[in-house]
Scaffold this active site. Structure first.
Site, PDB file in Angstrom:
ATOM      1  N   GLY A  72       7.969  64.114  11.680  1.00  0.00           N
ATOM      2  CA  GLY A  72       8.140  64.562  12.973  1.00  0.00           C
ATOM      3  C   GLY A  72       6.774  65.445  13.184  1.00  0.00           C
ATOM      4  N   HIS A 129       2.004  57.507  21.322  1.00  0.00           N
ATOM      5  CA  HIS A 129       0.983  56.692  20.564  1.00  0.00           C
ATOM      6  C   HIS A 129      -0.134  56.965  19.749  1.00  0.00           C
ATOM      7  CE1 HIS A 129       0.613  52.532  18.794  1.00  0.00           C
ATOM      8  NE2 HIS A 129      -0.756  52.380  19.955  1.00  0.00           N
ATOM      9  N   THR A 186       8.051  51.446  28.958  1.00  0.00           N
ATOM     10  CA  THR A 186       8.889  50.294  29.878  1.00  0.00           C
ATOM     11  C   THR A 186       9.280  49.753  29.001  1.00  0.00           C
ATOM     12  OG1 THR A 186       6.706  49.378  29.632  1.00  0.00           O
ATOM     13  CG2 THR A 186       6.991  51.220  31.945  1.00  0.00           C
TER      14      THR A 186
HETATM   15  C1  GRF Z   1       2.133  59.420  15.668  1.00  0.00           C
HETATM   16  O1  GRF Z   1       0.812  59.292  14.877  1.00  0.00           O
HETATM   17  C2  GRF Z   1       2.751  58.723  16.628  1.00  0.00           C
HETATM   18  O2  GRF Z   1       1.210  58.937  17.293  1.00  0.00           O
HETATM   19  C3  GRF Z   1       3.095  57.637  16.103  1.00  0.00           C
HETATM   20  O3  GRF Z   1       3.637  58.197  15.111  1.00  0.00           O
HETATM   21  C4  GRF Z   1       3.471  59.145  14.623  1.00  0.00           C
HETATM   22  C5  GRF Z   1       4.960  59.854  13.861  1.00  0.00           C
HETATM   23  O4  GRF Z   1       3.869  61.307  13.935  1.00  0.00           O
HETATM   24  N1  GRF Z   1       4.083  56.993  17.389  1.00  0.00           N
HETATM   25  P1  GRF Z   1       4.829  61.982  13.355  1.00  0.00           P
HETATM   26  O5  GRF Z   1       6.611  61.728  12.548  1.00  0.00           O
HETATM   27  O6  GRF Z   1       5.336  62.658  14.604  1.00  0.00           O
HETATM   28  O7  GRF Z   1       4.645  62.985  12.031  1.00  0.00           O
END
Ligand code: GRF
Length: 204
Positions: free
Chosen positions: A13, A110, A142
């Site tokens: 998180g 992402h 999407t």
């Molecule tokens: C992040 O690198 C995000 O881009 C990917 O999953 C990871 C989540 O990290 N989708 P966090 O739980 O927000 O620390």
């Protein structure tokens, strides 16, 4: 659009924290109405509780199908009057019941410069491919995995000797910067989706 966010998480998180911090600093005018995890052990749930944000945990095993699970997620989000859903390390594909409940109102972050390296282990994919520039992307969700219209991106260099850990840490700094910024943009600006493009009017 209302300014009530629902944040979906699966793990630590840190992106949730960056949104909480941006709101606390006054950089993002929004309220997190609910944080939902798909795993009871998600550390981000504690961050939400510490910030006084309502939480829920919905696990797939309690539902007969993926559709029933996604419909339940949509129900919890609606019950909290959420208008914009932010996936923040939510490690599930989002299905039609949720997409239909929040059309063009679901964001994801992402850790790659999409469309390069969608899916799992994006930073490892980037290293193994040998790219010299990596980064992060915020996009509308999407039905196509990591394939929706791109709202914001940020680039970082890939340095000699980088490991998955060092590159991920460099990308994460940018994730934490651009996710709150992208949420603000989606809430505050005029925009539309044109084909696969997220389009804002040119500055006057
Ligand atoms: C992040 O690198 C995000 O881009 C990917 O999953 C990871 C989540 O990290 N989708 P966090 O739980 O927000 O620390």
């Amino acid at each position: 659009m209302s300014r009530r966010l629902g944040v979906l998480i699966s793990g630590r998180g840190s992106n949730l924290q960056s949104i909480l911090d941006a709101i606390a600093r006054g950089d993002l005018q929004a309220t997190i109405a609910v944080v939902i995890a798909n795993k009871p052990a998600a550390a981000g749930l504690m961050r939400a509780r510490d910030a006084g944000v309502p939480t829920a945990c919905l696990t797939q095993k309690d539902y007969a199908s993926r559709e029933a699970y996604d419909a339940a997620l949509a129900g919890v989000l609606r019950a909290h009057d959420v208008d914009l859903v932010c996936l923040a390390g939510f490690m599930r594909l989002v299905g039609a019941p949720l997409l239909d409940a929040f059309p063009n109102r679901i964001l994801n972050i992402h850790p790659s410069l999409l469309p390069a390296f969608p899916g799992l282990d994006a930073q490892r994919q980037a290293l193994e491919h040998g790219v010299k520039i990596a980064g992060a992307t915020v996009h509308l969700v999407t039905s196509e995995l990591d394939g929706g219209p791109i709202v914001l991106q940020a680039a970082v260099p890939v340095l000699p000797g980088d490991t998955v850990e060092t590159l991920s840490a460099r990308i994460l700094v940018e994730e934490h910067r651009i996710y709150p910024q992208a949420i603000g943009l989606v809430l505050d600006q005029a925009w539309q989706v044109d084909g696969r493009r997220f389009v804002t009017p040119p500055a006057a």
